[in-house]
Scaffold this motif. Structure first.
Motif, PDB file in Angstrom:
ATOM      1  N   GLN A  62       4.565  37.388  15.616  1.00  0.00           N
ATOM      2  CA  GLN A  62       3.243  37.304  16.244  1.00  0.00           C
ATOM      3  C   GLN A  62       2.766  38.643  16.801  1.00  0.00           C
ATOM      4  N   LEU A  63       3.641  39.654  16.784  1.00  0.00           N
ATOM      5  CA  LEU A  63       3.286  40.925  17.419  1.00  0.00           C
ATOM      6  C   LEU A  63       2.050  41.589  16.801  1.00  0.00           C
ATOM      7  N   PRO A  64       1.914  41.663  15.470  1.00  0.00           N
ATOM      8  CA  PRO A  64       0.700  42.299  14.924  1.00  0.00           C
ATOM      9  C   PRO A  64      -0.593  41.637  15.393  1.00  0.00           C
ATOM     10  N   LEU A  65      -0.622  40.302  15.406  1.00  0.00           N
ATOM     11  CA  LEU A  65      -1.827  39.601  15.853  1.00  0.00           C
ATOM     12  C   LEU A  65      -2.089  39.863  17.329  1.00  0.00           C
ATOM     13  N   VAL A  66      -1.043  39.814  18.149  1.00  0.00           N
ATOM     14  CA  VAL A  66      -1.210  40.063  19.584  1.00  0.00           C
ATOM     15  C   VAL A  66      -1.711  41.486  19.823  1.00  0.00           C
ATOM     16  N   ILE A  72      -8.903  44.414  20.892  1.00  0.00           N
ATOM     17  CA  ILE A  72     -10.290  43.957  21.052  1.00  0.00           C
ATOM     18  C   ILE A  72     -10.572  43.638  22.515  1.00  0.00           C
ATOM     19  N   GLY A  73      -9.657  42.893  23.146  1.00  0.00           N
ATOM     20  CA  GLY A  73      -9.856  42.503  24.536  1.00  0.00           C
ATOM     21  C   GLY A  73      -9.944  43.689  25.467  1.00  0.00           C
ATOM     22  N   GLY A 125     -14.593  38.857  25.613  1.00  0.00           N
ATOM     23  CA  GLY A 125     -13.249  38.914  26.175  1.00  0.00           C
ATOM     24  C   GLY A 125     -12.657  37.538  26.380  1.00  0.00           C
ATOM     25  N   LEU A 126     -13.485  36.592  26.821  1.00  0.00           N
ATOM     26  CA  LEU A 126     -13.016  35.216  27.005  1.00  0.00           C
ATOM     27  C   LEU A 126     -12.629  34.595  25.672  1.00  0.00           C
ATOM     28  N   ALA A 127     -13.398  34.873  24.633  1.00  0.00           N
ATOM     29  CA  ALA A 127     -13.078  34.343  23.309  1.00  0.00           C
ATOM     30  C   ALA A 127     -11.716  34.844  22.840  1.00  0.00           C
ATOM     31  N   VAL A 128     -11.412  36.103  23.127  1.00  0.00           N
ATOM     32  CA  VAL A 128     -10.099  36.651  22.788  1.00  0.00           C
ATOM     33  C   VAL A 128      -9.018  35.957  23.604  1.00  0.00           C
TER      34      VAL A 128
END
Length: 310
Positions: A62-66, A72-73, A125-128
């Motif tokens: 999951q590291l790449p997605l995080v 973005i956040g 930011g909330l969406a992220v």
């Protein structure tokens, strides 16, 4: 309304000034997209924490997605925070040479327009944030209180950089919140080390405005430390390296993480040796270089996580 293409005094020659549509430039400047260094510095503790937590979990799937979501956040929430800062500081910014050309005091946007822009960024930011588990969502929302009070701290304390550190280092907790749905002692040690790092580099940054700040009564660690800044940085940066080292030890990291921390420490030592607090341009360049310092540590943590997951 003044010229929307007019540039901010300490930010020229960037993509916002040269390529962004003219109507969008004041909003992008409110978010500091013309000066992305602050977003990178906000991002570094997030990435450190994500990589360290992945190493502890022995799982990097999951590291790449995080890493992407944190990227973005960090950029949109730093933009929202800077917009809020400019709204609250609009009267002070008008009195400082470096900041009086910012969009609000320069008359490029109204306060209402700035507020709407801030809310739009916060929603992104909330969406992220909603991509993560419930604990991480609540932990992320809790950070907004620190962000909200930060702009007022320079009016009441000589240590506003501490509150900035609390805000800019919050990502050091979020990697563990996202990965384990908890915040443990390892994350707290990483957070504390990052706070010391932020106080140090923002002290360097604040030396650009020390004279103007003294005239208008704004407080900062740059004014507090003055000629003792080098000694203060030895303490702050030394504490940062020590506490991050504690986090690495608690996490049971291997040699790549320690090499990354060593490279990070050497970079901080170079900053202290190179610094001349009377040279504002040099202070800014050294401040900028903290992105590279943070990336050195992140690289070590990523290699360590990969090896531990094999």
């Amino acid at each position: 309304m003044s010229d929307l293409s007019a540039r901010v005094a300490d930010s020229t020659g960037n993509w916002v000034d040269t390529h962004a549509p003219v109507w969008s430039r004041p909003y992008l400047r409110l978010s500091r997209f013309d000066r992305s260094i602050g977003s990178w510095l906000l991002l570094m503790p997030c990435w450190w924490s994500a990589a360290l937590a992945a190493g502890v979990a022995h799982n990097i799937t999951q590291l790449p997605l995080v890493v992407v979501l944190f990227f973005i956040g960090a950029f949109v929430m730093r933009g929202a925070g800077c917009t809020w800062n400019d709204i609250t500081d609009r009267d002070l910014d008008d009195k400082v040479e470096r900041t009086r050309s910012r969009p609000i005091p320069a008359g490029q946007v109204t306060v209402t327009q700035a507020l709407v822009w801030m809310v739009l960024q916060a929603l992104v930011g909330l969406a992220v944030l909603l991509q993560f588990n419930r604990f991480a969502v609540l932990a992320g929302i809790a950070s907004l209180l620190i962000v909200a009070i930060y702009p007022f701290m320079k009016r009441i304390t000589w240590w506003p950089q501490v509150v900035l550190g609390l805000a800019f280092s919050y990502g050091a907790l979020m990697g563990f919140a996202v990965t384990f749905a908890r915040i443990d002692l390892t994350a707290v040690a990483l957070y504390a080390g990052s706070i010391a790092w932020v106080i140090g580099y923002d002290t360097i940054y604040a030396h650009q405005d020390a004279e103007d700040d003294a005239l208008i009564g704004v407080k900062s660690t740059a004014r507090l430390f003055g000629e003792r800044t080098h000694r203060a940085l030895v303490v702050l940066y030394g504490l940062a390296v020590l506490l991050i080292g504690v986090a690495l030890a608690l996490a049971g990291t291997g040699w790549p993480a320690w090499i990354g921390l060593g490279a990070f420490a050497l970079h901080l030592a170079w900053q202290i040796r190179r610094l001349d607090i009377k040279d504002g341009a040099l202070c800014l360049r050294i401040f900028w270089s903290n992105r590279e310092a943070g990336l050195l540590l992140f690289a070590g943590l990523v290699v360590d996580a990969v090896l531990r997951a094999m």
